[in-house]
Design a protein around this motif. Structure first.
Motif, PDB file in Angstrom:
ATOM      1  N   GLY A 125       0.990  -1.478   0.285  1.00 15.46           N
ATOM      2  CA  GLY A 125       0.221   0.007  -0.059  1.00 15.46           C
ATOM      3  C   GLY A 125       0.569   1.474   0.078  1.00 15.46           C
ATOM      4  O   GLY A 125       0.608   2.245  -0.896  1.00 15.46           O
ATOM      5  N   SER A 139       2.769   2.183  -3.167  1.00 18.93           N
ATOM      6  CA  SER A 139       1.707   2.053  -4.446  1.00 18.93           C
ATOM      7  C   SER A 139       1.256   3.398  -4.127  1.00 18.93           C
ATOM      8  O   SER A 139       1.221   4.393  -5.180  1.00 18.93           O
ATOM      9  CB  SER A 139       0.142   1.375  -4.172  1.00 18.93           C
ATOM     10  N   ALA A 168       2.712   6.129  -7.722  1.00 19.66           N
ATOM     11  CA  ALA A 168       1.571   6.593  -7.806  1.00 19.66           C
ATOM     12  C   ALA A 168       1.850   8.515  -8.147  1.00 19.66           C
ATOM     13  O   ALA A 168       1.465   8.751  -9.621  1.00 19.66           O
ATOM     14  CB  ALA A 168      -0.106   7.233  -7.197  1.00 19.66           C
ATOM     15  N   ASN A 169       2.738   8.570  -7.173  1.00 22.96           N
ATOM     16  CA  ASN A 169       3.648  10.261  -7.115  1.00 22.96           C
ATOM     17  C   ASN A 169       4.269   9.701  -7.743  1.00 22.96           C
ATOM     18  O   ASN A 169       4.766  10.639  -8.699  1.00 22.96           O
ATOM     19  CB  ASN A 169       3.926  10.323  -5.539  1.00 22.96           C
ATOM     20  N   THR A 222       3.912  11.471 -12.153  1.00 25.03           N
ATOM     21  CA  THR A 222       3.423  12.704 -12.310  1.00 25.03           C
ATOM     22  C   THR A 222       5.569  13.078 -12.304  1.00 25.03           C
ATOM     23  O   THR A 222       5.264  14.207 -12.815  1.00 25.03           O
ATOM     24  CB  THR A 222       3.144  12.845 -11.139  1.00 25.03           C
ATOM     25  N   GLN A 233       4.153  18.137   3.939  1.00 25.47           N
ATOM     26  CA  GLN A 233       2.987  17.594   3.832  1.00 25.47           C
ATOM     27  C   GLN A 233       2.148  16.151   4.407  1.00 25.47           C
ATOM     28  O   GLN A 233       1.244  15.963   4.081  1.00 25.47           O
ATOM     29  CB  GLN A 233       3.402  16.517   2.452  1.00 25.47           C
ATOM     30  N   ARG A 234       2.756  16.096   6.053  1.00 27.31           N
ATOM     31  CA  ARG A 234       2.131  14.718   6.698  1.00 27.31           C
ATOM     32  C   ARG A 234       1.637  13.775   6.268  1.00 27.31           C
ATOM     33  O   ARG A 234       0.451  13.460   6.443  1.00 27.31           O
ATOM     34  CB  ARG A 234       0.869  16.155   7.432  1.00 27.31           C
ATOM     35  N   ASP A 246      -5.372  18.949   6.423  1.00 29.82           N
ATOM     36  CA  ASP A 246      -4.730  18.030   4.657  1.00 29.82           C
ATOM     37  C   ASP A 246      -3.534  18.119   4.206  1.00 29.82           C
ATOM     38  O   ASP A 246      -2.664  18.233   4.286  1.00 29.82           O
ATOM     39  CB  ASP A 246      -5.218  20.213   3.183  1.00 29.82           C
ATOM     40  N   ASN A 247      -3.431  16.287   4.224  1.00 32.07           N
ATOM     41  CA  ASN A 247      -2.631  15.938   3.905  1.00 32.07           C
ATOM     42  C   ASN A 247      -3.036  14.843   2.591  1.00 32.07           C
ATOM     43  O   ASN A 247      -2.378  13.420   2.860  1.00 32.07           O
ATOM     44  CB  ASN A 247      -2.201  14.931   4.946  1.00 32.07           C
ATOM     45  N   ASP A 265      -2.148  13.817  -1.556  1.00 30.38           N
ATOM     46  CA  ASP A 265      -1.237  13.847  -2.257  1.00 30.38           C
ATOM     47  C   ASP A 265      -1.739  14.791  -3.506  1.00 30.38           C
ATOM     48  O   ASP A 265      -2.038  14.669  -4.112  1.00 30.38           O
ATOM     49  CB  ASP A 265      -0.884  12.396  -2.747  1.00 30.38           C
ATOM     50  N   ASP A 291      -0.201  15.883  -6.270  1.00 35.38           N
ATOM     51  CA  ASP A 291      -0.330  15.632  -7.665  1.00 35.38           C
ATOM     52  C   ASP A 291      -0.903  15.052  -8.428  1.00 35.38           C
ATOM     53  O   ASP A 291      -0.270  14.642  -9.189  1.00 35.38           O
ATOM     54  CB  ASP A 291       1.800  15.807  -8.221  1.00 35.38           C
ATOM     55  N   VAL A 292      -1.064  14.255  -7.459  1.00 38.70           N
ATOM     56  CA  VAL A 292      -2.218  12.534  -8.167  1.00 38.70           C
ATOM     57  C   VAL A 292      -3.635  12.972  -8.068  1.00 38.70           C
ATOM     58  O   VAL A 292      -3.673  13.514  -7.259  1.00 38.70           O
ATOM     59  CB  VAL A 292      -1.659  11.665  -6.751  1.00 38.70           C
ATOM     60  N   GLU A 331      -6.548   8.294  -8.087  1.00 39.59           N
ATOM     61  CA  GLU A 331      -5.245   7.800  -7.224  1.00 39.59           C
ATOM     62  C   GLU A 331      -5.172   7.930  -5.536  1.00 39.59           C
ATOM     63  O   GLU A 331      -4.518   6.442  -4.822  1.00 39.59           O
ATOM     64  CB  GLU A 331      -4.121   8.329  -8.398  1.00 39.59           C
ATOM     65  N   VAL A 336      -4.902   4.681  -2.780  1.00 38.68           N
ATOM     66  CA  VAL A 336      -4.022   4.822  -2.190  1.00 38.68           C
ATOM     67  C   VAL A 336      -4.456   4.408  -0.619  1.00 38.68           C
ATOM     68  O   VAL A 336      -4.187   3.421  -0.283  1.00 38.68           O
ATOM     69  CB  VAL A 336      -2.728   5.324  -2.118  1.00 38.68           C
TER      70      VAL A 336
END
Ligand SMILES: Nc1ncnc2c1ncn2[C@@H]1O[C@H](COP(=O)(O)OP(=O)(O)O)[C@@H](O)[C@H]1O
Ligand SMILES: [Mg+2]
Lengths: 262, 303
Positions: free
Chosen positions: A18, A21, A25-26, A29, A98-99, B92-93, B95, B97-98, B102, B106
């Motif tokens: 998990g 994945s 996904a990141n 990009t 980004q936490r 807020d956490n 992602d 850019d995704v 997606e 995840v």
């Protein structure tokens, strides 16, 4: 409740998959930028050192064309730069800004699984991109060998250690600027005294002994083994790298547990 | 205890302490949340609400006390508890850019959801983001991101949902959207623990309110009961120049009445028109409110 039949286990593959994945996904990009620099950087090094030095000052080292000597050595450079640095910065950014790790750890995922997944993913990437210098070398005349198929694996094992190192550092520093100390004091010397650009055996004895403890040097030797013929001692080198990675993996888990769990 | 039996209280905290250095973030907390109810954890900033949430998800380890979530003992069995609990964090956490889709996928994997496409569709529907599923989170508005954060916390259809200040810093209009979503959860019988420092939010959504300050619960009950218990029936608001207000407060004090500043006025709580004749005739009389209770109990201005 003292006993619980479906109590969850440690290091569950589903948790690790998990977390990986999420990385994939990141990565989708920004993979183009990574692939571009992974291909271009070794090419630049090869042109500068291999052709620059190789055609003017040194022509061969230990019976190998200088460009092939450097080209095989640069695999280690590519591996450390594709593992330690992204891991250090990525980890710090993910927990501080980004936490991301807060979100992951609120799910049934432990710090141990989180670190393991991150290390495996970075190491897979580094093992893959670490081979690019070899591919570039083919254009400069290096001949492919069967042994070279092991290079991604060697890169992966070493990168596990350096990815874990980066995570451990990120879990230890309080400010992102402190990474400068780590790059200057640890990463740059490791990369310079790894036998990439010049053979270690021409250095003073102290350096030669120190180099034995440099995982990058061991990786350089393994890659050259793959390209020009293995020696028995290479088994020890590989074992050394595995131990290095296992130890740093545990250290990274320890440091990040302290940082992520209040 | 077999897991399928309905639990009376999915959350049971007893005498829980948690310090950060010399700061006692949670200071002898007792908290039971009955199944199927929505408990509003109402407290000013710094009361220890987020720390309580982190203790419940195993992201903070209590110094002492007993913690049980969904029948699992924390911190030892926290992972099993987390598998059946959803968290909507204060910050807020996602992602960014995704894509929306997606991100949800995840999350579904992290929670070991079996049928991932169905879970993602359900979450998209809940957040009303089905037509934005391919867009990067970066491209969404603030309200959409909040809805998505909520939907993500519900991806595995958890039994227990923790909402940490679900509408903090949002426009009133977006706040109403989120409230509708939370209402929906309540009507589906989910157990919800929602922290907030907005009185209106607690009053509007919670079956039961626990007022938290300095790391412990200082009052607990239904909103209307709390008002009757701590603020009586009527509150008188007296307007006037500052000197006059100081004087009125002193008089209230002398009568054993509690008062508090309320914007440009002084609010005298639990007053009686016939008995408390010091209250000037121009005073505005209104029903006592949860805000009166909150301010009296916590000493903080309400937001
Ligand atoms: N990781 C931490 N390190 C140090 N102090 C903390 C930490 N987390 C919370 N605190 C402190 O604990 C107290 C309670 O914080 P918090 O639980 O975030 O309150 P709330 O969510 O009610 O605003 C505050 O004084 C806060 O500064
Ligand atoms: Mg908070």
């Amino acid at each position: 409740m003292s006993k619980d039949p479906d109590r969850m286990r440690r290091l569950e593959p589903a948790a690790i998959a998990g977390v990986m994945s999420r990385e994939i996904a990141n990565f989708r990009t920004f993979w183009k930028a990574t692939a571009f620099s992974s291909l271009l950087e070794p090419t630049i090094y090869l042109l500068a050192f291999g052709l620059g030095l190789g055609t003017t000052i040194v022509t061969n080292v230990e019976g190998v064309d200088y460009i092939e000597f450097v080209g095989t050595g640069i695999v280690a450079t590519a591996v450390i730069f594709a593992s330690a640095l992204p891991s250090m910065f990525g980890t710090f950014i993910k927990y501080r800004f980004q936490r991301t790790y807060d979100a992951i750890l609120a799910a049934p995922v432990d710090v141990e699984e989180l670190v393991t997944a991150e290390v495996l993913w970075i190491a897979m990437r580094a093992g893959f991109f670490g081979c690019f210098p070899i591919l570039v070398c083919f254009f400069f005349g290096l001949s492919p060998t069967w042994g070279m198929l092991l290079i991604p694996f060697f890169g992966f094992v070493t990168a596990c250690g350096f990815a874990a190192f980066g995570m451990a550092v990120a879990g230890t520093v309080s400010k992102i600027d402190q990474f400068n100390y780590v790059t200057t004091v640890v990463i740059t010397p490791l990369f310079l005294v790894a036998g990439t650009f010049f053979p270690i055996n021409q250095l003073p004895e102290g350096f030669q002994i120190a180099a034995q403890f440099n995982p990058l040097y061991q990786l350089v030797e393994l890659v050259r083994g793959a390209a020009f013929g293995f020696e028995t001692v290479d088994i020890l080198r590989l074992l050394g790298l595995i131990v290095f990675s296992l130890v740093l993996w545990r250290i990274a888990i320890h440091q990040l547990t302290k940082r992520l769990i209040d | 205890m077999p897991l399928d039996l309905p639990l009376e209280c999915p959350i049971r905290l007893s005498n829980v302490f948690k310090s950060f250095g010399s700061i006692r973030a949670v200071d002898g907390l007792d908290l039971d949340v009955p199944a199927g109810s929505c408990l509003g954890l109402l407290g000013p900033n710094g009361a220890g609400k987020s720390t309580t949430m982190r203790l419940l998800t195993g992201q903070a380890i209590a110094d002492s006390g007993d913690l049980e979530v969904l029948g699992f003992e924390l911190p030892k069995q926290s992972k099993s508890a987390r598998a059946r609990m959803g968290l909507v964090p204060q910050l807020d956490n996602l992602d960014v850019d995704v894509s929306v889709e997606e991100n949800l996928k995840v999350s579904a994997r992290l929670y070991r959801v079996k049928d991932i496409p169905a879970a993602v569709d359900r979450a998209l529907d809940l957040a009303r983001l089905t037509d934005r599923r391919k867009d990067a989170v970066d491209e969404l508005s603030g309200g959409m991101r909040r809805r998505m954060l909520l939907a993500r916390g519900l991806i595995h259809d958890p039994d227990l949902i923790l909402l940490d200040e679900p509408t903090v810093g949002l426009d009133p209009q977006i706040r109403t959207q989120i409230w509708t979503l939370i209402d929906d959860l309540r009507s589906r019988g989910k157990t919800v623990l929602m922290s907030t420092h907005y009185i209106e939010e607690a009053e509007r959504l919670a079956d039961d309110i626990a007022v938290m300050a300095h790391g412990k619960i200082i009052a607990r009950g239904k909103p209307s009961d709390l008002v009757t218990e701590f603020a009586g029936e009527l509150t008188a608001e007296v307007y006037g120049p500052p000197d006059r207000l100081t004087e009125v407060r002193a008089l209230a004090d002398a009568e054993g009445l509690r008062s508090r500043p309320a914007g440009p006025a002084v609010a005298i709580v639990g007053a009686d028109r016939d008995r408390h004749t010091f209250i000037p005739p121009e005073a505005v009389w209104r029903a006592a409110s949860l805000e009166d209770v909150f301010v009296l109990l916590t000493g903080e201005e309400a937001e």
